[in-house]
Design a protein around this motif. Structure first.
Motif, PDB file in Angstrom:
ATOM      1  N   ILE A 226      50.080  23.687  49.185  1.00 28.35           N
ATOM      2  CA  ILE A 226      49.974  24.300  47.857  1.00 28.35           C
ATOM      3  C   ILE A 226      48.509  24.430  47.440  1.00 28.35           C
ATOM      4  N   GLY A 227      47.750  23.360  47.666  1.00 32.75           N
ATOM      5  CA  GLY A 227      46.334  23.405  47.302  1.00 32.75           C
ATOM      6  C   GLY A 227      45.571  24.449  48.092  1.00 32.75           C
ATOM      7  N   ASN A 228      45.870  24.565  49.384  1.00 30.29           N
ATOM      8  CA  ASN A 228      45.198  25.565  50.208  1.00 30.29           C
ATOM      9  C   ASN A 228      45.589  26.980  49.791  1.00 30.29           C
ATOM     10  N   LEU A 229      46.856  27.168  49.432  1.00 28.18           N
ATOM     11  CA  LEU A 229      47.302  28.473  48.933  1.00 28.18           C
ATOM     12  C   LEU A 229      46.622  28.802  47.609  1.00 28.18           C
ATOM     13  N   ALA A 230      46.472  27.793  46.752  1.00 25.92           N
ATOM     14  CA  ALA A 230      45.797  28.002  45.470  1.00 25.92           C
ATOM     15  C   ALA A 230      44.350  28.427  45.692  1.00 25.92           C
ATOM     16  N   MET A 231      43.692  27.805  46.668  1.00 23.81           N
ATOM     17  CA  MET A 231      42.310  28.169  46.971  1.00 23.81           C
ATOM     18  C   MET A 231      42.229  29.605  47.482  1.00 23.81           C
ATOM     19  N   ALA A 232      43.126  29.968  48.403  1.00 24.31           N
ATOM     20  CA  ALA A 232      43.130  31.328  48.950  1.00 24.31           C
ATOM     21  C   ALA A 232      43.425  32.349  47.852  1.00 24.31           C
ATOM     22  N   LEU A 233      44.385  32.013  46.969  1.00 21.55           N
ATOM     23  CA  LEU A 233      44.716  32.904  45.855  1.00 21.55           C
ATOM     24  C   LEU A 233      43.524  33.068  44.933  1.00 21.55           C
TER      25      LEU A 233
ATOM     26  N   LEU B 202      40.385  32.873  45.582  1.00 21.94           N
ATOM     27  CA  LEU B 202      39.355  33.711  46.206  1.00 21.94           C
ATOM     28  C   LEU B 202      39.788  35.173  46.264  1.00 21.94           C
ATOM     29  N   ALA B 203      41.052  35.402  46.629  1.00 23.48           N
ATOM     30  CA  ALA B 203      41.543  36.773  46.738  1.00 23.48           C
ATOM     31  C   ALA B 203      41.545  37.476  45.388  1.00 23.48           C
ATOM     32  N   VAL B 204      41.984  36.761  44.365  1.00 26.57           N
ATOM     33  CA  VAL B 204      42.064  37.350  43.031  1.00 26.57           C
ATOM     34  C   VAL B 204      40.672  37.587  42.455  1.00 26.57           C
ATOM     35  N   ALA B 205      39.687  36.783  42.885  1.00 32.85           N
ATOM     36  CA  ALA B 205      38.315  36.974  42.412  1.00 32.85           C
ATOM     37  C   ALA B 205      37.814  38.375  42.743  1.00 32.85           C
ATOM     38  N   VAL B 206      38.265  38.915  43.868  1.00 29.34           N
ATOM     39  CA  VAL B 206      37.875  40.273  44.256  1.00 29.34           C
ATOM     40  C   VAL B 206      38.413  41.289  43.251  1.00 29.34           C
ATOM     41  N   ILE B 207      39.650  41.098  42.805  1.00 27.10           N
ATOM     42  CA  ILE B 207      40.247  42.004  41.819  1.00 27.10           C
ATOM     43  C   ILE B 207      39.559  41.854  40.464  1.00 27.10           C
ATOM     44  N   VAL B 208      39.369  40.602  40.051  1.00 26.79           N
ATOM     45  CA  VAL B 208      38.805  40.332  38.730  1.00 26.79           C
ATOM     46  C   VAL B 208      37.382  40.862  38.615  1.00 26.79           C
ATOM     47  N   MET B 209      36.533  40.537  39.603  1.00 25.27           N
ATOM     48  CA  MET B 209      35.130  40.951  39.558  1.00 25.27           C
ATOM     49  C   MET B 209      34.933  42.408  39.975  1.00 25.27           C
ATOM     50  N   GLY B 210      35.806  42.889  40.864  1.00 22.48           N
ATOM     51  CA  GLY B 210      35.632  44.248  41.362  1.00 22.48           C
ATOM     52  C   GLY B 210      36.180  45.332  40.451  1.00 22.48           C
TER      53      GLY B 210
ATOM     54  N   GLY C 178      25.735  43.202  39.576  1.00 20.29           N
ATOM     55  CA  GLY C 178      25.830  41.801  39.969  1.00 20.29           C
ATOM     56  C   GLY C 178      27.236  41.388  40.340  1.00 20.29           C
ATOM     57  N   MET C 179      28.230  41.853  39.580  1.00 22.73           N
ATOM     58  CA  MET C 179      29.610  41.492  39.871  1.00 22.73           C
ATOM     59  C   MET C 179      30.098  42.132  41.153  1.00 22.73           C
ATOM     60  N   TRP C 180      29.662  43.357  41.408  1.00 25.79           N
ATOM     61  CA  TRP C 180      30.073  44.014  42.645  1.00 25.79           C
ATOM     62  C   TRP C 180      29.402  43.394  43.870  1.00 25.79           C
ATOM     63  N   ILE C 181      28.184  42.902  43.715  1.00 28.24           N
ATOM     64  CA  ILE C 181      27.547  42.171  44.815  1.00 28.24           C
ATOM     65  C   ILE C 181      28.337  40.898  45.105  1.00 28.24           C
ATOM     66  N   PHE C 182      28.718  40.198  44.044  1.00 28.76           N
ATOM     67  CA  PHE C 182      29.510  38.973  44.203  1.00 28.76           C
ATOM     68  C   PHE C 182      30.866  39.289  44.829  1.00 28.76           C
ATOM     69  N   THR C 183      31.473  40.397  44.411  1.00 29.55           N
ATOM     70  CA  THR C 183      32.757  40.821  44.980  1.00 29.55           C
ATOM     71  C   THR C 183      32.622  41.079  46.474  1.00 29.55           C
TER      72      THR C 183
ATOM     73  N   ALA D 272      33.621  39.792  51.977  1.00 30.54           N
ATOM     74  CA  ALA D 272      33.042  39.825  53.322  1.00 30.54           C
ATOM     75  C   ALA D 272      32.935  38.444  53.949  1.00 30.54           C
ATOM     76  N   TYR D 273      32.770  37.416  53.135  1.00 30.32           N
ATOM     77  CA  TYR D 273      32.606  36.063  53.678  1.00 30.32           C
ATOM     78  C   TYR D 273      33.957  35.367  53.882  1.00 30.32           C
ATOM     79  N   PHE D 274      34.764  35.327  52.829  1.00 30.36           N
ATOM     80  CA  PHE D 274      36.024  34.599  52.908  1.00 30.36           C
ATOM     81  C   PHE D 274      37.147  35.424  53.533  1.00 30.36           C
ATOM     82  N   GLY D 275      37.122  36.747  53.310  1.00 26.60           N
ATOM     83  CA  GLY D 275      38.195  37.600  53.796  1.00 26.60           C
ATOM     84  C   GLY D 275      38.472  37.477  55.283  1.00 26.60           C
ATOM     85  N   PRO D 276      37.482  37.705  56.153  1.00 28.86           N
ATOM     86  CA  PRO D 276      37.722  37.616  57.598  1.00 28.86           C
ATOM     87  C   PRO D 276      38.190  36.238  58.049  1.00 28.86           C
ATOM     88  N   LEU D 277      37.662  35.181  57.424  1.00 26.55           N
ATOM     89  CA  LEU D 277      38.055  33.830  57.801  1.00 26.55           C
ATOM     90  C   LEU D 277      39.532  33.583  57.526  1.00 26.55           C
TER      91      LEU D 277
END
Length: 292
Positions: A86-93, A95-103, A47-52, A57-62
């Motif tokens: 700052i807020g936009n950077l926080a959002m990008a961070l 999402l990016a870190v979610a890949v590390i945490v869940m993956g 489940g976590m790897w599917i979410f990763t 795949a969804y946010f990365g290319p954008l």
């Protein structure tokens, strides 16, 4: 008296037989509990790897193609706010870190990796720990400036996210403390607590979708995305897994075979519900987003 004398020699044998039977029951109970825990981990890992995959795949290319402005094309209501660098950077961070945490986070729980690849285990653990702390800071900042991640201003959900981050900070510190002290058993227990609290955002989606399937969404107003169940889930997304883990750990070290059988059965049931939520989230949320 004569009967007592005739049967007295049987008592040691009966006691030995009882001890052997009890030992056999405990062995089977231990095996059942380990099987239930392994089953939970495998289902959670999938489940976590599917979410990763979905996040990457969804946010990365954008983000890679459009920079921070690419967040405006996502389904996040407050994913991008013009001028809020700052807020936009926080959002990008976040999402990016979610890949590390869940993956990569679940790999810390695999005994074979700890034993056969200790260098990878140590460095992966360090990166994971820094990542969960960083994403928690980003999460708190977004809650304070934008409301909840999905744009819904729930007091309960906001408070739940902040409390989740506080627990992550505490558990991360204790995980490091006992690793440095070489108290490995205690270190692993705190690391597991850190893992469960860090996966709160994933548990939220999985439990939410399972709840919709099982109950039809009792306690949730679909129009406003508010309701008592969401207020419960704001904290339950990480507190319930923590409670289950505490029960599992205490039962694991106990001498009661019955408690281990009950815990194993409970884990199998919870894992089944978790698998149902993973399937529903995959088919109802993540895959549709990838398909456009």
């Amino acid at each position: 008296m004569k009967l007592d004398a005739e049967t007295s020699h049987l008592q040691p044998a009966l006691a030995g037989h009882s001890s052997t039977t009890e030992q056999g029951s405990n062995t089977i109970a231990d095996m059942a509990l380990k099987a239930a825990a392994a089953f939970w981990f495998l289902v959670a890992l999938v489940g976590m790897w599917i979410f990763t995959y979905y996040v990457a795949a969804y946010f990365g290319p954008l983000i890679l193609n459009g920079g921070l402005e690419g967040l405006a094309e996502t389904h996040l209501p407050k994913g991008y706010i013009p001028g809020d660098i700052i807020g936009n950077l926080a959002m990008a961070l976040h999402l990016a870190v979610a890949v590390i945490v869940m993956g990569f986070g679940p790999l810390q729980l695999v005994p074979q990796i700890r034993e056969r690849a200790p260098v990878f285990h140590h460095w992966n653990g360090r990166i994971y720990l820094v990542s969960v702390v960083a994403t928690s800071i980003a999460g708190i900042y977004m809650v304070m400036t934008r409301g909840t991640i999905n744009g819904v201003g729930l007091i309960g959900l906001n408070t739940g996210i902040v409390f989740n981050a506080v627990l992550i900070f505490v558990f991360a510190a204790l995980t490091v403390r006992y690793a440095i002290a070489r108290k490995i058993d205690i270190h692993r227990r705190w690391a597991m607590r850190l893992f469960l609290t860090s996966a709160g955002v994933w548990f939220f989606r999985v439990v939410l979708m399972a709840w919709f399937i099982v109950t039809g969404g009792v306690g949730i107003d679909n129009e406003t995305f508010t309701g008592p169940f969401l207020n419960f889930l704001a904290f339950g997304q990480y507190l319930v897994p923590l409670v289950v883990f505490e029960l599992y750990w205490r039962v694991q070290v106990s001498a009661s075979a019955m408690a281990k059988f009950v815990m194993a059965a409970g884990l199998f049931v919870l894992t089944g519900l978790m698998g149902l939520g993973i399937f529903a989230a995959t088919m109802g949320m993540w895959m549709p987003a990838l398909q456009g």
